[in-house]
Design a protein around this motif. Structure first.
Motif, PDB file in Angstrom:
ATOM      1  N   VAL A 251       0.946  -0.836   0.174  1.00  0.00           N
ATOM      2  CA  VAL A 251      -0.093   0.176  -0.289  1.00  0.00           C
ATOM      3  C   VAL A 251       1.254   0.911   0.167  1.00  0.00           C
ATOM      4  CG1 VAL A 251      -1.552   1.623   1.212  1.00  0.00           C
ATOM      5  CG2 VAL A 251      -2.034  -1.387   1.089  1.00  0.00           C
ATOM      6  N   ASN A 252       2.028   1.105   1.051  1.00  0.00           N
ATOM      7  CA  ASN A 252       2.889   2.412   1.509  1.00  0.00           C
ATOM      8  C   ASN A 252       3.534   2.567  -0.591  1.00  0.00           C
ATOM      9  OD1 ASN A 252       1.742   2.469   3.139  1.00  0.00           O
ATOM     10  ND2 ASN A 252       3.813   2.041   4.769  1.00  0.00           N
ATOM     11  N   LEU A 253       3.968   1.401  -1.276  1.00  0.00           N
ATOM     12  CA  LEU A 253       4.798   1.350  -1.809  1.00  0.00           C
ATOM     13  C   LEU A 253       3.519   1.600  -3.342  1.00  0.00           C
ATOM     14  CD1 LEU A 253       7.475  -0.334  -1.445  1.00  0.00           C
ATOM     15  CD2 LEU A 253       7.936   2.158  -1.448  1.00  0.00           C
ATOM     16  N   ASN A 254       2.435   1.952  -3.498  1.00  0.00           N
ATOM     17  CA  ASN A 254       1.352   1.876  -4.834  1.00  0.00           C
ATOM     18  C   ASN A 254       1.949   0.500  -5.247  1.00  0.00           C
ATOM     19  OD1 ASN A 254      -0.492   2.711  -6.031  1.00  0.00           O
ATOM     20  ND2 ASN A 254       0.592   3.926  -7.046  1.00  0.00           N
ATOM     21  N   GLY A 255       2.449  -0.639  -4.380  1.00  0.00           N
ATOM     22  CA  GLY A 255       2.103  -1.591  -5.218  1.00  0.00           C
ATOM     23  C   GLY A 255       1.132  -2.695  -6.488  1.00  0.00           C
ATOM     24  N   LEU A 256       0.116  -2.334  -6.011  1.00  0.00           N
ATOM     25  CA  LEU A 256      -0.483  -3.134  -6.804  1.00  0.00           C
ATOM     26  C   LEU A 256      -0.986  -1.949  -8.427  1.00  0.00           C
ATOM     27  CD1 LEU A 256      -4.539  -3.293  -4.394  1.00  0.00           C
ATOM     28  CD2 LEU A 256      -2.646  -5.096  -5.467  1.00  0.00           C
ATOM     29  N   ALA A 257      -0.599  -1.088  -8.446  1.00  0.00           N
ATOM     30  CA  ALA A 257      -0.452  -0.190  -9.452  1.00  0.00           C
ATOM     31  C   ALA A 257       0.996  -0.408 -10.052  1.00  0.00           C
ATOM     32  CB  ALA A 257      -0.375   1.097  -9.373  1.00  0.00           C
ATOM     33  N   LEU A 258       2.057  -0.925  -9.873  1.00  0.00           N
ATOM     34  CA  LEU A 258       2.997  -1.417  -9.852  1.00  0.00           C
ATOM     35  C   LEU A 258       3.285  -3.336 -10.771  1.00  0.00           C
ATOM     36  CD1 LEU A 258       6.223  -1.584 -11.053  1.00  0.00           C
ATOM     37  CD2 LEU A 258       6.686  -1.375  -8.224  1.00  0.00           C
ATOM     38  N   TYR A 259       1.997  -3.960 -10.310  1.00  0.00           N
ATOM     39  CA  TYR A 259       2.168  -5.472 -10.591  1.00  0.00           C
ATOM     40  C   TYR A 259       1.099  -4.985 -11.405  1.00  0.00           C
ATOM     41  CZ  TYR A 259       0.894  -9.589 -10.360  1.00  0.00           C
ATOM     42  OH  TYR A 259       0.945 -11.390 -10.791  1.00  0.00           O
ATOM     43  N   ASP A 260       0.003  -4.320 -11.630  1.00  0.00           N
ATOM     44  CA  ASP A 260      -0.408  -4.167 -13.067  1.00  0.00           C
ATOM     45  C   ASP A 260       0.135  -4.093 -14.375  1.00  0.00           C
ATOM     46  OD1 ASP A 260      -3.398  -4.232 -11.360  1.00  0.00           O
ATOM     47  OD2 ASP A 260      -3.406  -1.541 -11.397  1.00  0.00           O
ATOM     48  N   GLU A 261       1.210  -2.820 -14.193  1.00  0.00           N
ATOM     49  CA  GLU A 261       2.146  -2.510 -15.130  1.00  0.00           C
ATOM     50  C   GLU A 261       3.035  -3.871 -15.261  1.00  0.00           C
ATOM     51  OE1 GLU A 261       3.336   0.527 -17.056  1.00  0.00           O
ATOM     52  OE2 GLU A 261       1.895  -0.029 -16.656  1.00  0.00           O
ATOM     53  N   ILE A 262       3.258  -4.493 -14.556  1.00  0.00           N
ATOM     54  CA  ILE A 262       4.133  -5.588 -14.909  1.00  0.00           C
ATOM     55  C   ILE A 262       3.447  -6.029 -15.781  1.00  0.00           C
ATOM     56  CG2 ILE A 262       5.356  -7.551 -13.710  1.00  0.00           C
ATOM     57  CD1 ILE A 262       6.414  -5.984 -11.702  1.00  0.00           C
ATOM     58  N   ILE A 263       2.006  -6.846 -15.069  1.00  0.00           N
ATOM     59  CA  ILE A 263       1.638  -8.146 -15.495  1.00  0.00           C
ATOM     60  C   ILE A 263       1.146  -7.307 -17.145  1.00  0.00           C
ATOM     61  CG2 ILE A 263      -0.395  -8.785 -15.695  1.00  0.00           C
ATOM     62  CD1 ILE A 263       1.228 -10.186 -13.520  1.00  0.00           C
ATOM     63  N   SER A 264       0.491  -6.164 -17.482  1.00  0.00           N
ATOM     64  CA  SER A 264       0.524  -5.565 -18.410  1.00  0.00           C
ATOM     65  C   SER A 264       1.619  -5.691 -19.572  1.00  0.00           C
ATOM     66  CB  SER A 264      -0.250  -3.956 -18.056  1.00  0.00           C
ATOM     67  OG  SER A 264      -0.403  -3.327 -19.810  1.00  0.00           O
ATOM     68  N   LEU A 265       2.573  -5.425 -19.044  1.00  0.00           N
ATOM     69  CA  LEU A 265       3.508  -5.492 -19.687  1.00  0.00           C
ATOM     70  C   LEU A 265       3.943  -7.397 -20.242  1.00  0.00           C
ATOM     71  CD1 LEU A 265       5.960  -2.917 -18.175  1.00  0.00           C
ATOM     72  CD2 LEU A 265       5.392  -3.056 -21.148  1.00  0.00           C
ATOM     73  N   LEU A 266       3.989  -7.675 -19.462  1.00  0.00           N
ATOM     74  CA  LEU A 266       4.157  -9.070 -19.335  1.00  0.00           C
ATOM     75  C   LEU A 266       2.969  -9.773 -20.742  1.00  0.00           C
ATOM     76  CD1 LEU A 266       4.356 -10.838 -16.534  1.00  0.00           C
ATOM     77  CD2 LEU A 266       6.197 -10.313 -18.641  1.00  0.00           C
ATOM     78  N   GLY A 267       1.603  -9.045 -20.391  1.00  0.00           N
ATOM     79  CA  GLY A 267       0.781  -9.190 -21.733  1.00  0.00           C
ATOM     80  C   GLY A 267       0.761  -8.849 -23.093  1.00  0.00           C
TER      81      GLY A 267
END
Length: 386
Positions: A251-267
């Motif tokens: 939460v403090n590092l906005n990790g959900l948005a970061l994971y979204d971006e990683i999955i989007s790039l992998l996609g």
């Protein structure tokens, strides 16, 4: 710095200290096991509280400490009233002690004379926390036992964490476990009990804590002052493996948005938007982004593990931690053969990332290079399945 502003080695960044958390979420089996031992008069003198990071081990230790210091000893342990009369032997049904209780107030203020906290101290010379619990810290227990003995009643020692004791400190604690002072309970917190001395483990009764589910995670985050939507809470529980401490870090590092971006790039693989890839890497560059960089590497490793697991089992994760994650993972790894390829790729890029971070390679270049290697894996698999 004053004592109130010194950093505390047992406080997770961005989270309340475990002594400030009024209640343990979940972990009913561990709480029931301790309460049964107390009520039956078979309270062990040392308890090893184990489990993954961030699932409430320290919170349970502080809860037990409050309970023991606020609850009269059962008659079976020789408890007596103020004038020597026998105390009622009604068995307590919960470990919870109200916040207005004098013991709770003293513990919150770190002024409870019956409690000793053994943790990594702050070093005034270096102006940072020490990296280990040393034997000098353990020796301070001698003064604690001699001063508190005159008051009678219980004494509690919390060691957070036992993993951080150096060899001399561990041997000094072992001696305490072998010859425990009267009416004293030692609570040892450990993330990796297998790394402790076998003789320490053998002299403790273990309370093992498990990961929290989505409901427990929501409750724990609310107690920490963090409100999340249901979908986000489920994603946090999934990515943190049920660890509240790790979820707070996300939460403090906005990790959900970061994971979204990683999955989007992998996609997007085997195509790759280099501009987005470069932007992702640059967001982890610079001294102020070290925490984000560490989180990015961890989430990238986790994403690749979820890709490989999907191919090996034929099923994507039940809980999606990013939009359309299930579809992306299934497309990337449609077979066990693809799963093996992704697992091998994850091992290769993971080793390179760890090496690159250790020798201070440019994060932006390292992340881009990693994504290009993953593009190559995806392209090879596309040709094989084409």
């Amino acid at each position: 710095m004053s004592d109130d502003t010194l950093p505390e080695s047992d406080r997770a960044p961005g989270a309340p200290h475990p002594r400030e958390t009024p209640k343990v979420i979940g972990q009913d089996a561990a709480k029931a096991a301790f309460l049964e031992a107390f009520n039956s008069g078979r309270l062990h003198h040392a308890w090893l509280i184990t489990g993954p990071r961030g699932v409430g081990k320290a919170t349970l230790a502080w809860t037990i400490a409050r309970f023991l210091l606020a609850t009269p000893m059962p008659q079976s342990e020789g408890g007596a009233g103020l004038f020597g009369d026998a105390l009622p032997d009604a068995a307590p049904q919960t470990l919870d002690i109200g916040p207005e209780h004098p013991v709770s107030r003293r513990i919150l203020a770190m002024s409870e004379p019956g409690l000793f906290l053994l943790r990594r101290p702050y070093d005034e010379k270096s102006k940072r926390l020490k990296t280990q619990i040393t034997v000098d810290e353990v020796r301070r227990l001698k003064g604690f036992f001699s001063l508190s003995a005159v008051d009678g009643g219980r004494r509690v020692v919390i060691i957070d964490t036992a993993d951080e004791m150096n060899v001399s400190a561990a041997n000094a604690v072992l001696k305490l476990l072998e010859e425990p002072p009267a009416d004293t309970t030692l609570l040892l917190i450990s993330h990796q009990p297998s790394h402790l001395l076998p003789t320490i483990r053998s002299r403790c009764r273990e309370l093992r804590l498990g990961s929290l589910d989505t409901q427990g995670m929501a409750h724990a985050l609310a107690l920490a002052g963090i409100e999340t939507e249901t979908a986000n809470t489920a994603a946090l529980a999934e990515l943190s493996a049920g660890s509240v401490g790790e979820a707070i870090r996300l939460v403090n590092l906005n990790g959900l948005a970061l994971y979204d971006e990683i999955i989007s790039l992998l996609g997007s693989l085997p195509d790759l938007d280099r501009t987005r890839a470069i932007r992702l890497g640059e967001s982890a560059a610079g001294r102020t982004a070290e925490d984000r960089y560490a989180l990015m590497l961890g989430l990238l490793d986790l994403a690749l593990a979820r890709v490989a697991r999907t191919g090996a089992t034929g099923q994507p994760p039940v809980i999606e931690a990013a939009p359309n994650e299930a579809g992306i993972l299934t497309r990337l790894a449609p077979s066990p053969r693809a799963a093996r390829a992704w697992a091998e790729s994850a091992q290769t890029v993971g080793a390179r990332l760890r090496h690159g971070r250790a020798v201070n390679l440019d994060p932006a270049a390292l992340i881009l290079d990693t994504l290009l290697k993953l593009r190559s894996t995806a392209a090879d698999l596309a040709r094989q399945h084409g």
